[in-house]
Scaffold this motif. Structure first.
Motif, mmCIF file in Angstrom:
data_model
loop_
_atom_site.group_PDB
_atom_site.id
_atom_site.type_symbol
_atom_site.label_atom_id
_atom_site.label_comp_id
_atom_site.label_asym_id
_atom_site.label_seq_id
_atom_site.Cartn_x
_atom_site.Cartn_y
_atom_site.Cartn_z
ATOM 1 N N TRP A 74 0.823 -1.210 0.000
ATOM 2 C CA TRP A 74 0.000 0.000 0.000
ATOM 3 C C TRP A 74 0.858 1.263 0.000
ATOM 4 O O TRP A 74 0.534 2.244 -0.672
ATOM 5 N N PHE A 75 1.969 1.243 0.742
ATOM 6 C CA PHE A 75 2.865 2.399 0.745
ATOM 7 C C PHE A 75 3.436 2.639 -0.651
ATOM 8 O O PHE A 75 3.468 3.781 -1.129
ATOM 9 N N VAL A 76 3.923 1.575 -1.290
ATOM 10 C CA VAL A 76 4.472 1.702 -2.638
ATOM 11 C C VAL A 76 3.422 2.258 -3.593
ATOM 12 O O VAL A 76 3.694 3.139 -4.415
ATOM 13 N N LEU A 77 2.193 1.751 -3.494
ATOM 14 C CA LEU A 77 1.110 2.184 -4.373
ATOM 15 C C LEU A 77 0.812 3.670 -4.209
ATOM 16 O O LEU A 77 0.765 4.420 -5.204
ATOM 17 N N PHE A 78 0.617 4.115 -2.973
ATOM 18 C CA PHE A 78 0.233 5.508 -2.745
ATOM 19 C C PHE A 78 1.398 6.451 -3.041
ATOM 20 O O PHE A 78 1.199 7.515 -3.635
ATOM 21 N N TYR A 79 2.610 6.063 -2.644
ATOM 22 C CA TYR A 79 3.767 6.918 -2.914
ATOM 23 C C TYR A 79 4.011 7.029 -4.418
ATOM 24 O O TYR A 79 4.214 8.126 -4.946
ATOM 25 N N GLY A 80 4.011 5.885 -5.107
ATOM 26 C CA GLY A 80 4.283 5.897 -6.543
ATOM 27 C C GLY A 80 3.245 6.649 -7.340
ATOM 28 O O GLY A 80 3.557 7.291 -8.349
ATOM 29 N N PHE A 125 5.374 9.839 -9.133
ATOM 30 C CA PHE A 125 5.128 10.204 -10.522
ATOM 31 C C PHE A 125 5.305 11.699 -10.747
ATOM 32 O O PHE A 125 5.566 12.145 -11.871
ATOM 33 N N GLN A 126 5.191 12.494 -9.707
ATOM 34 C CA GLN A 126 5.324 13.936 -9.853
ATOM 35 C C GLN A 126 6.776 14.411 -9.769
ATOM 36 O O GLN A 126 7.066 15.583 -10.044
ATOM 37 N N LYS A 127 7.680 13.535 -9.410
ATOM 38 C CA LYS A 127 9.079 13.930 -9.269
ATOM 39 C C LYS A 127 9.772 13.986 -10.631
ATOM 40 O O LYS A 127 9.439 13.245 -11.557
ATOM 41 N N PHE A 163 2.511 6.330 -12.523
ATOM 42 C CA PHE A 163 3.079 5.678 -11.337
ATOM 43 C C PHE A 163 4.584 5.583 -11.518
ATOM 44 O O PHE A 163 5.067 5.181 -12.583
ATOM 45 N N ARG A 164 5.341 5.939 -10.485
ATOM 46 C CA ARG A 164 6.793 5.718 -10.466
ATOM 47 C C ARG A 164 7.237 5.523 -9.016
ATOM 48 O O ARG A 164 6.885 6.322 -8.145
ATOM 49 N N PHE A 165 8.028 4.486 -8.822
ATOM 50 C CA PHE A 165 8.600 4.238 -7.501
ATOM 51 C C PHE A 165 10.045 3.787 -7.700
ATOM 52 O O PHE A 165 10.309 2.735 -8.280
ATOM 53 N N GLY A 166 10.986 4.605 -7.234
ATOM 54 C CA GLY A 166 12.394 4.253 -7.376
ATOM 55 C C GLY A 166 12.935 4.412 -8.778
ATOM 56 O O GLY A 166 14.065 4.019 -9.060
ATOM 57 N N ALA A 167 12.146 4.966 -9.687
ATOM 58 C CA ALA A 167 12.584 5.191 -11.070
ATOM 59 C C ALA A 167 12.079 6.571 -11.490
ATOM 60 O O ALA A 167 11.204 6.703 -12.336
ATOM 61 N N THR A 168 12.638 7.597 -10.860
ATOM 62 C CA THR A 168 12.167 8.966 -11.055
ATOM 63 C C THR A 168 12.344 9.418 -12.496
ATOM 64 O O THR A 168 13.360 9.129 -13.131
ATOM 65 N N GLY A 169 11.337 10.133 -13.014
ATOM 66 C CA GLY A 169 11.457 10.696 -14.350
ATOM 67 C C GLY A 169 12.647 11.631 -14.443
ATOM 68 O O GLY A 169 13.047 12.261 -13.448
ATOM 69 N N GLU A 170 13.218 11.755 -15.649
ATOM 70 C CA GLU A 170 14.443 12.527 -15.768
ATOM 71 C C GLU A 170 14.533 13.253 -17.109
ATOM 72 O O GLU A 170 13.960 12.828 -18.114
ATOM 73 N N ILE A 171 15.248 14.379 -17.082
ATOM 74 C CA ILE A 171 15.826 14.943 -18.291
ATOM 75 C C ILE A 171 17.333 14.800 -18.121
ATOM 76 O O ILE A 171 17.856 14.858 -16.999
#
Length: 386
Positions: free
Chosen positions: A115-121, A126-128, A370-378
């Motif tokens: 549940w933590f992974v789901l809500f955080y991701g 996903f906003q990071k 959804f993203r957890f531990g794989a932050t979006g990047e430029i």
């Protein structure tokens, strides 16, 4: 998406409830209470059947898919994990002749973690967005391009940035422009399914600026393979996507290249069409892409799918640096490991083969928010002469 494996989803929903009913609910609760425990699973079955008959890979109203996947993570995945640990515990009980099933305790511990992974991701991860700075050093870098700055971004999936999420796309574009790049490159998957998604985002994407321009290639989602229509309409949609990118001032490279000059020195920016494996489009043509390019030239190759690097780019051309996307870094990573590693050798970051290299971007977006531990990047890549 669900229609590709509806029976798998139905089994994941029903089998854990059947196990729990046989082992717990049947012995402890009256019939009416058992039905209450079955209701969430039965509702998910009905939801699954509804999505199964959606004509497109991604529903015209993607919120239906987002809610469904969130409910899977909230209601179904915890039960699946609990049952798997419980079954392992039962096996250990039989082997060790014990009555205490520790698998149940481990399974219960996993539920709040999931549940933590789901809500955080979904609501934080996903906003990071991060700015990743890399240096590519090579003796082949032309002297005049020593210190040349390229900003790479990939997998925008702008259809996911509708409504309240549009600020995220605007932030990504502002972050790219803030780097004051010499060149901007985009390595595919601008849309989720069809070019209409681009209309509300064109003003934002048109504001990308670099000294030598914006260059792009198509990703698998840009070929309209995920829309249920005849082949002629798919071709027309793909042409519209290309047309829209050009209207935004981007140079779309379709198995072709361009020359960037600084005095007497030259840099080749080449773009190969998507060349994936399995069900993904295989349209890359190395010979056409680099026709007329000398092996003495310094070449930066854009290719959406990183699997093409080992299959086609390394053995059949001399491109010193290849830039890709497609994998999204798995969108889930735990201590550096992602389930995507079962399918791809190169998931994210810089990979080298001798003095040649591939950089795989984690992208900035995704079909699923959804993203957890794989932050979006430029990615800001600086060329350095060895």
């Amino acid at each position: 998406m669900i229609a590709r494996a509806p029976y798998l989803f139905l089994l994941l929903i029903l089998l854990p409830d059947l196990y729990l009913d046989l082992h717990y609910w049947h012995h402890r609760f009256p019939t009416w209470k058992r039905w209450l425990y079955w209701m969430p699973g039965l509702a998910m079955v009905a939801y699954t059947l509804k999505l199964t008959y959606e004509p497109n890979f991604i529903p015209d109203n993607p919120t239906l898919l987002y809610i469904y996947l969130f409910l899977l993570g909230l209601l179904v995945v915890p039960k699946v994990v609990y049952v798997l640990f419980s079954l392992c515990g039962l096996a250990c009980c039989k082997l060790l002749r014990s009555r205490r099933n520790f698998g149940n305790l481990i399974g219960l511990f996993c539920v709040p973690v999931i549940w933590f992974v789901l809500f955080y991701g979904s609501f934080v991860g996903f906003q990071k967005l991060e700015v990743n700075r890399q240096t590519f050093t090579s003796r082949d870098v032309p002297t005049a391009f020593d210190g040349y700055r390229i900003v790479l971004f990939s997998d925008a999936h702008v259809g996911t940035y509708g409504g309240s999420r549009q600020w995220m796309l605007k932030r990504a574009v502002d972050s790219i422009n803030a780097q004051r790049p010499d060149m901007i490159v985009f390595t595919g998957d601008l849309q989720n399914a069809h070019p209409q998604e681009l209309y509300p985002q064109m003003d934002i994407l048109s504001s990308l600026k670099a000294k030598d321009g914006v260059y792009s290639v198509l990703g698998n989602h840009d070929y309209d393979k995920y829309v249920n229509c005849d082949e002629a309409q798919k071709v027309a949609n793909c042409r519209e996507t290309i047309s829209r990118e050009r209207q935004m001032g981007w140079t779309v490279l379709l198995n072709e290249h361009r020359i960037i000059e600084r005095g007497k020195d030259r840099l080749v920016i080449a773009g190969m069409e998507n060349d994936g494996e399995g069900r993904y489009p295989q349209l890359g043509d190395i010979n056409a892409t680099l026709r007329g390019v000398s092996r003495k030239e310094f070449v930066i190759m854009l290719e959406h799918d990183p699997t093409s690097w080992r299959r086609k780019i390394l053995p059949h051309c001399h491109a010193q640096l290849t830039l890709s996307g497609h994998t999204h870094g798995g969108q889930f990573s735990l201590f550096g490991w992602s389930p995507t590693s079962f399918k791809y050798k190169e998931i994210s970051g810089m990979y080298r083969a001798g003095d040649r290299a591939l950089y795989v971007s984690k992208g900035v977006g995704g079909v699923i928010p959804f993203r957890f531990g794989a932050t979006g990047e430029i990615v800001v890549i600086t060329l350095k002469k060895k």
